[in-house]
Write an enzyme that holds these catalytic residues in place. Structure first.
Site, PDB file in Angstrom:
ATOM      1  N   TYR A  59      25.971   3.827  31.401  1.00 60.61           N
ATOM      2  CA  TYR A  59      25.183   4.905  31.309  1.00 60.61           C
ATOM      3  C   TYR A  59      23.776   4.365  31.852  1.00 60.61           C
ATOM      4  CZ  TYR A  59      27.887   8.383  28.778  1.00 60.61           C
ATOM      5  OH  TYR A  59      28.845   9.175  28.593  1.00 60.61           O
ATOM      6  N   ASN A  95      24.526  19.738  31.754  1.00 61.71           N
ATOM      7  CA  ASN A  95      23.857  18.698  32.279  1.00 61.71           C
ATOM      8  C   ASN A  95      23.481  17.699  31.420  1.00 61.71           C
ATOM      9  OD1 ASN A  95      25.122  19.777  34.639  1.00 61.71           O
ATOM     10  ND2 ASN A  95      23.182  20.749  35.057  1.00 61.71           N
ATOM     11  N   HIS A 112      25.684  18.839  25.887  1.00 59.62           N
ATOM     12  CA  HIS A 112      26.310  17.616  26.179  1.00 59.62           C
ATOM     13  C   HIS A 112      25.571  16.463  25.773  1.00 59.62           C
ATOM     14  CE1 HIS A 112      29.969  19.899  28.567  1.00 59.62           C
ATOM     15  NE2 HIS A 112      30.032  19.760  27.089  1.00 59.62           N
ATOM     16  N   CYS A 120      20.910   6.349  16.980  1.00 63.63           N
ATOM     17  CA  CYS A 120      21.682   4.925  16.164  1.00 63.63           C
ATOM     18  C   CYS A 120      22.951   5.624  16.048  1.00 63.63           C
ATOM     19  CB  CYS A 120      20.790   4.995  14.960  1.00 63.63           C
ATOM     20  SG  CYS A 120      21.644   3.395  13.927  1.00 63.63           S
ATOM     21  N   THR A 181      29.252  25.425  37.485  1.00 69.38           N
ATOM     22  CA  THR A 181      29.985  24.968  36.415  1.00 69.38           C
ATOM     23  C   THR A 181      31.535  25.370  36.753  1.00 69.38           C
ATOM     24  OG1 THR A 181      30.458  24.917  34.307  1.00 69.38           O
ATOM     25  CG2 THR A 181      29.536  27.032  34.976  1.00 69.38           C
ATOM     26  N   ALA A 223      23.344  27.319  44.396  1.00 68.52           N
ATOM     27  CA  ALA A 223      22.626  27.821  43.401  1.00 68.52           C
ATOM     28  C   ALA A 223      21.308  27.887  43.776  1.00 68.52           C
ATOM     29  CB  ALA A 223      22.677  27.039  41.860  1.00 68.52           C
TER      30      ALA A 223
HETATM   31 ZN   LIG Z   1      20.137   3.500  12.435  1.00 66.31          ZN
END
Ligand SMILES: [Zn+2]
Length: 233
Positions: A59, A95, A112, A120, A181, A223
């Site tokens: 990520y 997205n 998503h 957390c 999509t 698009a």
């Molecule tokens: Zn926490």
């Protein structure tokens, strides 16, 4: 141009093709691999339990890739259309980047999750804006409760966000428009079939989607080029 009446309610579903036109790769394209890992191996609760550093590396890379990206004409058309239609337009995106917000869209439903938010993994602390990237081996962040801070992303095996709101909007819409999509990832792939027969179903994107039979209109093309011709925002 798409003929709209003053009572029409529009539901837009945007997917990876819209972000790809801004230079953000899909990570499910070429073999769906990252460093020889299948995406499912770095984007699942199982991966998080087994190797949170690997998950954060993935990520962090995605945050670095998305950070310099800018909205394209497709994002801007949707933002302008929202200004005009207000709550008669519902924007749901698969997205995780913030390009719709950058273009000016005010109410985006990220089913998503959001790449630039974290939360957390133990307590109910509200997801918060976060652009941190981790050059490992770094100490991974923890919350005050001792839980780990994780990406605010819907991983494989997790429930997409805001499905109640999404299905209410689907039931209310008179025009459903899917943009860029692939029609493969559930539950979004079933949205068109869900409203079909009651609402017009329109597809916009470069390639025919897997669920093409659920659409009454199909406009093939980028698009950013097709949307401005369908909607004079
Ligand atoms: Zn926490």
């Amino acid at each position: 141009m798409l003929a709209l009446s003053p009572t029409d309610r529009l539901f837009f579903l945007t997917g990876a093709g819209v972000s790809a036109e801004s230079g953000i790769p899909t990570f499910r394209g070429v073999n769906g691999l990252w460093r020889n890992y299948r995406i499912e191996e770095v984007a699942s609760p199982h991966a998080w339990r087994r190797d949170p550093r690997l998950v954060w590396e993935f990520y962090s890379m995605r945050r670095r890739v998305a950070a310099p990206a800018k909205p394209n004409p497709a994002h801007f058309v949707l933002a302008k259309l929202e200004q005009k239609l207000q709550d008669r337009l519902f924007l749901c995106t698969q997205n995780v980047d913030d390009l719709h917000e950058q273009a000016g869209s005010m109410r985006v439903v990220h089913m998503h999750g959001e790449l630039f938010k974290s939360r957390c993994d133990r307590c109910t602390r509200t997801p918060f804006h976060d652009t941190t990237t981790y050059d490992l081996p770094a100490e991974l962040p923890r919350g005050d409760c001792g839980g780990r801070i994780r990406p605010h992303i819907c991983w494989f095996g997790e429930m997409p966000f805001e499905l109640d709101r999404i299905f209410r909007a689907l039931d209310e819409c008179t025009v459903f428009i899917a943009v860029g999509t692939s029609g493969v990832v559930e539950p979004a792939a079933s949205f068109a079939a869900h409203v079909r027969g009651r609402a017009r179903t329109v597809y916009v994107g470069e390639e025919e989607p897997a669920n093409v039979s659920a659409f009454t209109e199909c406009h093939l093309g980028r698009a950013g080029e097709v949307l401005p011709t369908l909607f004079c925002a």
